[in-house]
Design an enzyme around this catalytic site. Structure first.
Site, mmCIF file in Angstrom:
data_model
loop_
_atom_site.group_PDB
_atom_site.id
_atom_site.type_symbol
_atom_site.label_atom_id
_atom_site.label_comp_id
_atom_site.label_asym_id
_atom_site.label_seq_id
_atom_site.Cartn_x
_atom_site.Cartn_y
_atom_site.Cartn_z
ATOM 1 N N CYS A 126 -16.138 -93.680 1.386
ATOM 2 C CA CYS A 126 -17.011 -93.198 2.468
ATOM 3 C C CYS A 126 -16.720 -91.746 2.807
ATOM 4 C CB CYS A 126 -16.861 -94.089 3.699
ATOM 5 S SG CYS A 126 -15.148 -94.404 4.093
ATOM 6 N N LYS A 180 -14.234 -111.090 7.393
ATOM 7 C CA LYS A 180 -15.131 -111.373 6.277
ATOM 8 C C LYS A 180 -15.028 -110.271 5.237
ATOM 9 C CE LYS A 180 -19.396 -110.313 5.334
ATOM 10 N NZ LYS A 180 -19.343 -110.089 3.878
ATOM 11 N N GLU A 209 -16.884 -97.817 11.227
ATOM 12 C CA GLU A 209 -16.550 -96.742 10.305
ATOM 13 C C GLU A 209 -17.608 -96.775 9.227
ATOM 14 O OE1 GLU A 209 -15.694 -94.943 7.313
ATOM 15 O OE2 GLU A 209 -13.883 -96.117 6.981
ATOM 16 N N GLU A 261 -26.013 -90.509 1.175
ATOM 17 C CA GLU A 261 -24.771 -90.959 0.568
ATOM 18 C C GLU A 261 -25.098 -91.700 -0.729
ATOM 19 O OE1 GLU A 261 -22.565 -93.885 2.828
ATOM 20 O OE2 GLU A 261 -20.680 -92.965 2.208
#
Lengths: 478, 318
Positions: A292, A184, A258, A389
């Site tokens: 990331c 997906k 991850e 983040e």
């Protein structure tokens, strides 16, 4: 003209042929969704609607998983590694042949500069397929036992920041190991995954080996929770990763995650200064900071703080923000309105908490989602912009006095995906790399990727490794 | 890393003794080879089109030191080169003149005569070019001869042997001696980066030359391979940028040798623009040491104006 003004140098869109609507790619065919509503994908640089995409509901996901199961049992699982490799090599070559088209499509749908999609994303995509194609008939030498076996059906959910590269990280090792996949793509960036579906057709990949189901969170949830999925692989936010880990706990499914990061990029006083500035810029402004492993926390030794900051600001003044398809653009558009809102919110919090905000003068386009390259100084470990983040072109600058303090600050985060060290002293690089709790430690470089190199996190940045021999391990039962 | 923003006074201090000079040069921030080459490669991907290309081609032509440095050079050859310098494109008077003609000292007078009134400078190599292996007295005399014959610019070579063996004081003293002998002539100091090999050496030699009074720092003689490269030029541009920040003085940069295509020349101009800054996009501060480059620039210029390439025979071979 008295100054050297770069004239617009747009890459042509004519090379891509975007259909007005796309179905789901199940069992080798594009098919209409049975129980989901179609949604639109837009160009974040202009808000122009690019195409309408089908949303896969639970029934569609079920159909895709069944197709994958059948392909695994009848065709792909029994096939020799040597034959699987032929398909993977063929896919890799097709990606290279269509690289310009894929780069333009990626930049259109994602907003990243064509320089990056052309020179980084797509070449790495092809390299991943070439690399894992080579492993397909050598699995018993991967160091995971004498007779490693595929899990079966892999359910894979990928993010919007590197749409096609993340697809390659997921699909190439899965297929090389003999699994079939249902993938997906992210709801804001489905187009290159759908182009990849065409490439699978072009490569005569047996039906059902690769299935692409488009949609948002609901589709992803249906996929990872499907009882006949054997292996779940996810790249995305720590929040969603946590939910996935909970949903698969107590099932037979294998999982790799991850997740997010808040990497420290650590600059010592003996660093090669000009390359360090490039590394800081590349660490946080590459891909608009939608990375990331971005070097979002700059830790600078106090003795060189002023010089590093002055040089960084001067360099930021030369960054070119604008049209992602212009070959001279350094920073493109923020991927979505939602992400832009999040970046704005966290930047506002940074100001409210007393950090000093600075951006070079730059004109942002009127339409689309844009955020200027930004640096926050006077940031401490307690500030939210040093802990959370931001996933945007926003750098928080902190200082340290000794290597020990640098390590403490770098490790003082719930994340642990990556870190960078800048120094001319080799012994210090080795010492630091041993102390840093991060999956990837770069020395005198940043954001460098290679299919042979494993990638993954410590702590809340996830578990499992992708890339290299280690990346195969995630797709083999042993 | 050494902080460079400490001003002119402290830099004068740096050259007060060989020991201080040595410590200053060795204390300069290092250059990471991989990073410097990656940065140069990225700058090389800039896409310069249409109006920007027209600007860049003309600017590049105006920055050329049209050069002939061969044993077989004759007054006839130099006269032909000077004619080309004045009117690079016989078919198009709008093509700009080059910046200078660069010859050996014995041909300076010929070039000077040919270029009289044109505004084009005569540059002469000197100091036992290209190896620099001679006594200081001979190098000084070589320089004086060139200037006496009318050279507006002197391109000297440094003593690479002395540099590589760490005798920075000797290299410094030699440059200052030539600086004096050159009088009012512009002094370009050739580092011969192909023999210095490392970027750390290039950065040190750049600072050494600037501290000793160079008006320009120049990569190469053209007699050693590799000659100019983009990463070497990048490191030198960083040095002149930092020197300007420390002293307020602008020193020029001249890559020489190996730049043959308009495409390459434009990469250099992009690197100048984004490293030292737009102030350096001026023949006073940036030059190309080249000969065959000019014809490619002219051909691209004609292509841009007319939409098609003339054959190479439409451009002169001098």
């Amino acid at each position: 003209m008295s100054r050297f003004e770069y004239a617009p140098a747009p890459e042509s869109r004519a090379i891509v042929d975007i259909k007005s609507s796309y179905g789901l790619f199940i069992n080798g065919q594009f098919t209409d969704a049975t129980d989901g509503k179609p949604f639109k994908t837009v160009s974040p640089a202009s808000e122009e609607v690019l195409a309408e995409v089908s949303e896969a509901g639970p029934a569609d996901v079920d159909k895709a998983v069944r197709a994958a199961r059948k392909a695994f049992e009848k065709v792909w699982g029994p096939m020799s590694g040597k034959d699987r490799a032929k398909y993977l090599f063929r896919i890799a070559r097709l990606i290279q042949e269509r690289s310009r088209e894929l780069a333009v499509l990626e930049s259109l749908d994602n907003g990243k500069p064509i320089r990056e999609s052309r020179d980084v994303d797509i070449p790495l995509v092809a390299a991943h397929f070439f690399y894992y194609a080579g492993w397909a008939d050598k699995l018993e030498y991967a160091g995971v036992g004498d007779d490693p076996q595929p899990w079966g059906v892999a359910g894979q959910v990928i993010p919007w920041n590197f749409p096609m590269l993340m697809l390659a990280w997921k699909i190439a090792p899965a297929l090389a190991a003999g699994n079939t996949v249902v993938l997906k793509p992210a709801e804001t960036t489905p187009l290159t995954a759908l182009a990849f579906a065409e490439i699978c057709q072009q490569a005569d990949l047996p039906p059902g080996v690769v299935n692409i189901v488009t949609g948002a969170g609901r589709t992803g949830q249906a996929l990872v929770e499907h009882p006949d999925v054997d292996k779940v692989a996810f790249t995305g936010s720590t929040e969603v990763g946590r939910a996935i880990a909970k949903s698969v706990a107590g099932t037979h499914k294998a999982v790799t995650l991850e997740l997010g990061g808040k990497a420290a990029n650590i600059v010592f006083e003996d660093a090669p200064i000009d390359q360090t500035i490039e590394g800081i810029v590349n660490g946080i402004f590459f891909n608009q900071g939608h990375v990331c492993c971005a070097g979002s926390r700059l830790l600078v030794q106090e003795s060189v703080y002023d010089e590093v900051l002055a040089r960084l600001k001067r360099r930021m003044g030369t960054l070119r923000v604008g049209d992602p398809l212009d070959k001279n653009t350094d920073i493109g558009a923020i991927n979505s309105a939602a992400q832009l809102a999040k970046i704005r919110e966290l930047s506002q919090i940074g100001e409210d908490e007393g950090a000093e905000r600075w951006s070079p003068e730059c004109e942002l386009p009127a339409n689309g989602y844009w955020f200027p390259p930004t640096v926050f100084t006077g940031v401490s470990q307690a500030h939210r912009i040093a802990r959370e983040e931001i996933f945007g072109p926003v750098l928080s600058v902190l200082t340290f006095r000794t290597p020990q303090e640098a390590v403490e600050k770098a490790n003082n985060t719930p994340f642990g995906l990556s870190a960078g060290i800048w120094t001319d002293k080799g012994s210090r690089i080795l010492w630091m790399a041993n102390q840093l709790r991060a999956g990837v430690v770069w020395a005198n470089t940043f954001n460098r990727f290679d299919p042979t190199s494993p990638f993954g996190g410590y702590k809340e940045s996830g578990y499992g490794r992708e890339g290299g021999r280690h990346g195969l391990e995630a797709y083999l039962a042993h | 890393m050494t902080t460079l923003d400490s001003g002119v006074d402290s830099l004068a201090d740096v050259t007060s003794s060989e020991d201080r000079l040595r410590r200053f040069l060795l204390g300069l921030p290092g250059v990471d080879q991989v990073g410097a080459e990656a940065r140069a490669a990225t700058l090389g991907t800039r896409s310069i089109k249409t109006t920007a290309k027209a600007y860049a081609l003309d600017l590049a032509i105006s920055m050329i030191d049209l050069t002939t440095l061969e044993g077989q050079d004759t007054p006839g050859k130099v006269r032909a080169l000077c004619a080309k310098a004045k009117r690079p494109d016989p078919a198009d008077p709008t093509a700009p003149q080059v910046a200078a003609v660069c010859v050996y000292p014995d041909l300076v007078a010929t070039a000077k005569h040919e270029l009289k009134g044109s505004g084009i400078n005569v540059a002469s190599v000197a100091t036992a070019f290209p190896s620099g292996r001679s006594s200081l007295a001979i190098k000084v005399q070589d320089t004086k001869d060139a200037v006496a014959a009318g050279a507006d610019e002197v391109d000297m070579v440094i003593d690479r042997g002395a540099f590589l063996s760490g005798r920075y004081g000797l290299v410094f003293d030699e440059i200052t001696a030539i600086r004096e002998a050159a009088g009012d002539a512009h002094l370009k100091v050739i580092l011969e980066t192909g023999e210095l090999v490392t970027y750390d050496n290039v950065r040190r030699a750049s600072w050494l030359a600037m501290l000793a009074g160079a008006d320009f720092i120049k990569t190469s003689t053209g007699k050693v391979s590799p000659a100019a490269t983009l990463p070497v030029t990048l490191v030198m541009l960083e040095a002149v940028r930092d020197y300007h920040e420390a002293t307020g003085l602008r020193i020029g940069v001249k890559p020489a040798g190996g730049i043959r295509t308009a495409k390459d020349a434009i990469k250099y101009l992009v690197t100048v623009n984004e490293t030292a800054g737009p102030d350096w996009l001026d023949p006073e501060l940036f030059r190309f040491g080249a000969s065959s480059l000019l014809n490619d620039l002219l051909m691209q210029r004609t292509k841009l104006a007319t939409g098609h390439y003339p054959g190479p025979d439409y451009f002169t071979l001098d």
